[in-house]
Write an enzyme that holds these catalytic residues in place. Structure first.
Site, mmCIF file in Angstrom:
data_model
loop_
_atom_site.group_PDB
_atom_site.id
_atom_site.type_symbol
_atom_site.label_atom_id
_atom_site.label_comp_id
_atom_site.label_asym_id
_atom_site.label_seq_id
_atom_site.Cartn_x
_atom_site.Cartn_y
_atom_site.Cartn_z
ATOM 1 N N SER A 122 -7.169 -5.627 -11.349
ATOM 2 C CA SER A 122 -5.706 -5.191 -11.658
ATOM 3 C C SER A 122 -4.909 -6.509 -11.892
ATOM 4 O O SER A 122 -3.809 -6.100 -12.611
ATOM 5 C CB SER A 122 -5.409 -4.601 -10.204
ATOM 6 N N LYS A 147 0.841 -1.039 -0.004
ATOM 7 C CA LYS A 147 -0.058 -0.001 0.034
ATOM 8 C C LYS A 147 1.010 1.348 0.075
ATOM 9 O O LYS A 147 2.071 1.097 0.613
ATOM 10 C CB LYS A 147 -1.150 -0.085 1.174
HETATM 11 P P1 NAD Z 1 -12.851 8.068 -3.659
HETATM 12 O O1 NAD Z 1 -11.737 9.202 -3.493
HETATM 13 O O2 NAD Z 1 -13.060 7.792 -5.208
HETATM 14 O O3 NAD Z 1 -14.239 8.340 -3.252
HETATM 15 C C1 NAD Z 1 -14.183 8.507 -1.759
HETATM 16 C C2 NAD Z 1 -15.618 9.295 -1.441
HETATM 17 O O4 NAD Z 1 -15.867 9.474 -0.001
HETATM 18 C C3 NAD Z 1 -15.451 10.696 -2.062
HETATM 19 O O5 NAD Z 1 -16.673 11.206 -2.733
HETATM 20 C C4 NAD Z 1 -15.471 11.582 -0.891
HETATM 21 O O6 NAD Z 1 -16.101 12.946 -0.927
HETATM 22 C C5 NAD Z 1 -16.379 10.765 -0.028
HETATM 23 N N1 NAD Z 1 -16.262 10.963 1.667
HETATM 24 C C6 NAD Z 1 -15.042 11.650 2.287
HETATM 25 N N2 NAD Z 1 -15.249 11.745 3.411
HETATM 26 C C7 NAD Z 1 -16.633 11.437 3.659
HETATM 27 C C8 NAD Z 1 -17.491 11.409 4.870
HETATM 28 N N3 NAD Z 1 -17.086 11.888 6.012
HETATM 29 N N4 NAD Z 1 -18.603 11.181 4.695
HETATM 30 C C9 NAD Z 1 -19.145 10.739 3.371
HETATM 31 N N5 NAD Z 1 -18.428 10.679 2.266
HETATM 32 C C10 NAD Z 1 -17.150 11.114 2.371
HETATM 33 O O7 NAD Z 1 -12.233 6.662 -3.004
HETATM 34 P P2 NAD Z 1 -12.425 5.321 -3.428
HETATM 35 O O8 NAD Z 1 -11.436 5.022 -4.486
HETATM 36 O O9 NAD Z 1 -14.037 5.133 -3.814
HETATM 37 O O10 NAD Z 1 -12.117 4.629 -2.055
HETATM 38 C C11 NAD Z 1 -13.384 4.313 -1.143
HETATM 39 C C12 NAD Z 1 -12.839 3.429 -0.084
HETATM 40 O O11 NAD Z 1 -12.938 2.178 -0.946
HETATM 41 C C13 NAD Z 1 -11.403 3.527 0.460
HETATM 42 O O12 NAD Z 1 -11.470 2.921 1.876
HETATM 43 C C14 NAD Z 1 -10.765 2.689 -0.369
HETATM 44 O O13 NAD Z 1 -9.392 2.176 0.495
HETATM 45 C C15 NAD Z 1 -11.419 1.513 -0.957
HETATM 46 N N6 NAD Z 1 -11.119 0.690 -1.730
HETATM 47 C C16 NAD Z 1 -10.945 1.418 -2.872
HETATM 48 C C17 NAD Z 1 -10.767 0.664 -4.125
HETATM 49 C C18 NAD Z 1 -10.458 1.080 -5.515
HETATM 50 O O14 NAD Z 1 -10.323 0.494 -6.578
HETATM 51 N N7 NAD Z 1 -10.708 2.566 -5.636
HETATM 52 C C19 NAD Z 1 -10.270 -0.981 -4.005
HETATM 53 C C20 NAD Z 1 -10.589 -1.211 -2.736
HETATM 54 C C21 NAD Z 1 -10.920 -0.493 -1.726
#
Ligand code: NAD
Length: 473
Positions: free
Chosen positions: A364, A108
């Protein structure tokens, strides 16, 4: 421990690991090796901003396990990034990859910045410099460590990373495999962008189809009509919501950064995003009710709650008020251990992060394989299959004297495109993982919850790899 608060996400992961390790037969030393973070790279580098000022950036890359290489895991841009968080997320990646049979060790990365406060030019400089730092210490490469998008990053950042790496490795024919989640034009695979959300949907769909689990919670099997609440309409949350809605579920509540809303007859997420783009907020969405604050939607009456933003959003304080019957952890670590315990007592089924959001790393893996094979999925067989299907259909029509209607003909003759193969591989992966975890849970009455069962599956797979390597007898 976390540098910014006393709560340690990494300690919570280790705690869950130890709880599950009790249900395995492996040697204590081997378990310690599996749980330990193998390598932590903490860096500081300067960036000159557009106003001429110089800022020192704090960043990390953690390789949790080398039992299989390359290491794999996203890069996060967030002010909450610290060493403890990156270590925890890297550890979750090891277990996640093991559960979904993706041959990587966990990794990570994180850069402690609020991306909204930088111009695209500054973000590009930061991303490219971070990549150079990784190259210097051999912390990136198709055979070494392969980052991907995570919170605050996406295709654009991955394109900068692959470009920086390729420019400095001109003789590496596999350079495109140094990072995944790239735009298709830069070696990405179709279906990667929506993969995590789609994986969340496939995993929960499989859980929702389990009659026994549903009847325990007073639910009927199936997705159609289920009331869903989503926190975070980013990459993962938006796509989860979209696939659930397309399958007939009703999105009754949404929480975002600026607030939360409810609408019992259903929120159209595309319309909501369009509205947010126009007004800058999800609040005051037509015919929806604005809730008290940005966490209030978590407490709505619903069937499935999907936190898809950040960690620790459900803790000992709000867990007693959660009304969902199922919590699908799309985000990493959305529940504190205390919340986990409270929800377990309440009979809530918590579908754990480390397998539920594995869709991203699964696709991925497909992207990385595509980069190493240098050929698009479906290129070799699509036309062959179409010709073969047409021939079979023709034979059937000749033999029966009956004609198949045109729309069925088009459907049957069709040969799979890249995106269809990716979706199919992902669906297979998520269904298999769900069944494997449920089977482990059912096989041992003492395993208290699905998270522990998932850890047991992961530990057994990683330990078996070590045992087969002959490192531990
Ligand atoms: P992202 O940045 O695309 O989206 C996150 C969203 O959460 C944003 O729209 C943001 O405004 C919102 N947010 C932030 N704080 C908030 C709050 N307090 N209340 C409500 N909404 C809030 O991120 P993502 O890629 O969608 O990742 C989200 C989660 O999923 C993370 O925990 C990440 O580790 C996990 N994740 C992502 C992936 C991936 O492929 N992108 C894969 C596995 C896990």
């Amino acid at each position: 421990m976390s540098e910014n608060n006393e709560y340690s996400f990494y300690a919570a992961v280790v705690k869950s690991f130890k709880k599950a390790a009790e249900f395995t037969k492996w040697d204590k030393g081997l378990l310690e090796q599996i749980s330990a973070c193998n390598a932590v790279y903490r860096m500081r580098f300067p960036v000159k901003k557009e106003d001429g000022s110089i800022e020192v950036i704090e960043a990390y890359r953690v390789q949790h396990s080398h039992h299989k290489t390359p290491c794999k895991g996203g890069i996060r841009f967030s002010m909450a990034v610290n060493q403890d968080e990156v270590m925890a997320l890297a550890a979750l990646m090891t277990y996640k990859c093991a559960i979904v049979n993706v041959p990587f060790g966990g990794g990570k990365g994180g850069i402690k910045i609020d991306p909204k406060k930088y111009t695209p030019y500054e973000l590009e400089k930061i991303t490219r410099r971070y990549t150079s730092e990784l190259i210097k210490k051999n912390f990136i490469g198709p055979a070494v460590d392969v980052p991907a998008p995570d919170y605050g990053t996406g295709e654009r950042e991955m394109a900068w990373i692959v470009d920086t790496y390729a420019a400095m490795h001109t003789h590496d024919i596999d350079a495109a495999g140094c990072v995944t989640g790239k735009p298709v034009s830069q070696g990405g695979v179709r279906g990667r962008k929506e993969a995590t959300g789609l994986g969340v949907f496939y995993g929960l769909k499989e859980v929702l189809s389990m009659e026994e689990e549903m009847s325990k919670r007073g639910l009927t099997p199936g997705v159609a009509g289920k009331r869903i609440v989503i926190q975070g309409l980013g990459n993962v949350g938006y796509h989860s919501a979209k696939f659930f809605r397309d399958a007939g579920a009703v999105i009754v509540g949404v929480a975002e950064y600026e607030g939360s809303i409810s609408k019992p007859d259903g929120i159209h997420v595309d319309e909501l995003l369009e509205f947010r783009k126009r007004t800058g907020s999800i609040l005051n969405f037509p015919s929806a009710v604005n809730l008290e604050n940005n966490k209030a939607a978590l407490e709505l009456d619903c069937d499935v709650l999907i936190p898809a933003a950040l960690e620790n959003v459900i803790d000992g304080e709000n867990a007693p008020r959660i009304k969902a019957k199922i919590v699908g952890e799309a985000a990493n670590g959305p529940l504190t251990p205390e919340a986990d315990e409270i929800l377990l007592q309440k009979g809530v089924l918590v579908v754990p992060d480390m397998y539920l959001n594995a869709g991203g790393v699964t696709v991925s893996y497909f992207e990385w394989l595509k980069n190493l094979s240098h050929v698009r999925y479906g290129r070799m067989e699509k036309r062959f299959n179409e010709n073969m299907n047409a021939r079979i259909l023709q034979e059937i029509e000749d033999l029966t004297g009956k004609k198949v209607n045109e729309s069925s003909k088009t459907f049957i003759n069709h040969g799979a495109d890249e995106v269809e193969l990716v979706y199919s591989g992902l669906e297979e992966t998520m269904i298999t993982a769900t069944r494997e975890i449920m089977a482990e849970w059912k096989a041992n009455d003492h395993i208290p919850d699905m998270r522990t069962a998932a850890y047991v599956v992961a530990i057994n797979k990683v330990a078996t790899t070590y045992a087969e390597l002959g490192i531990f007898p």
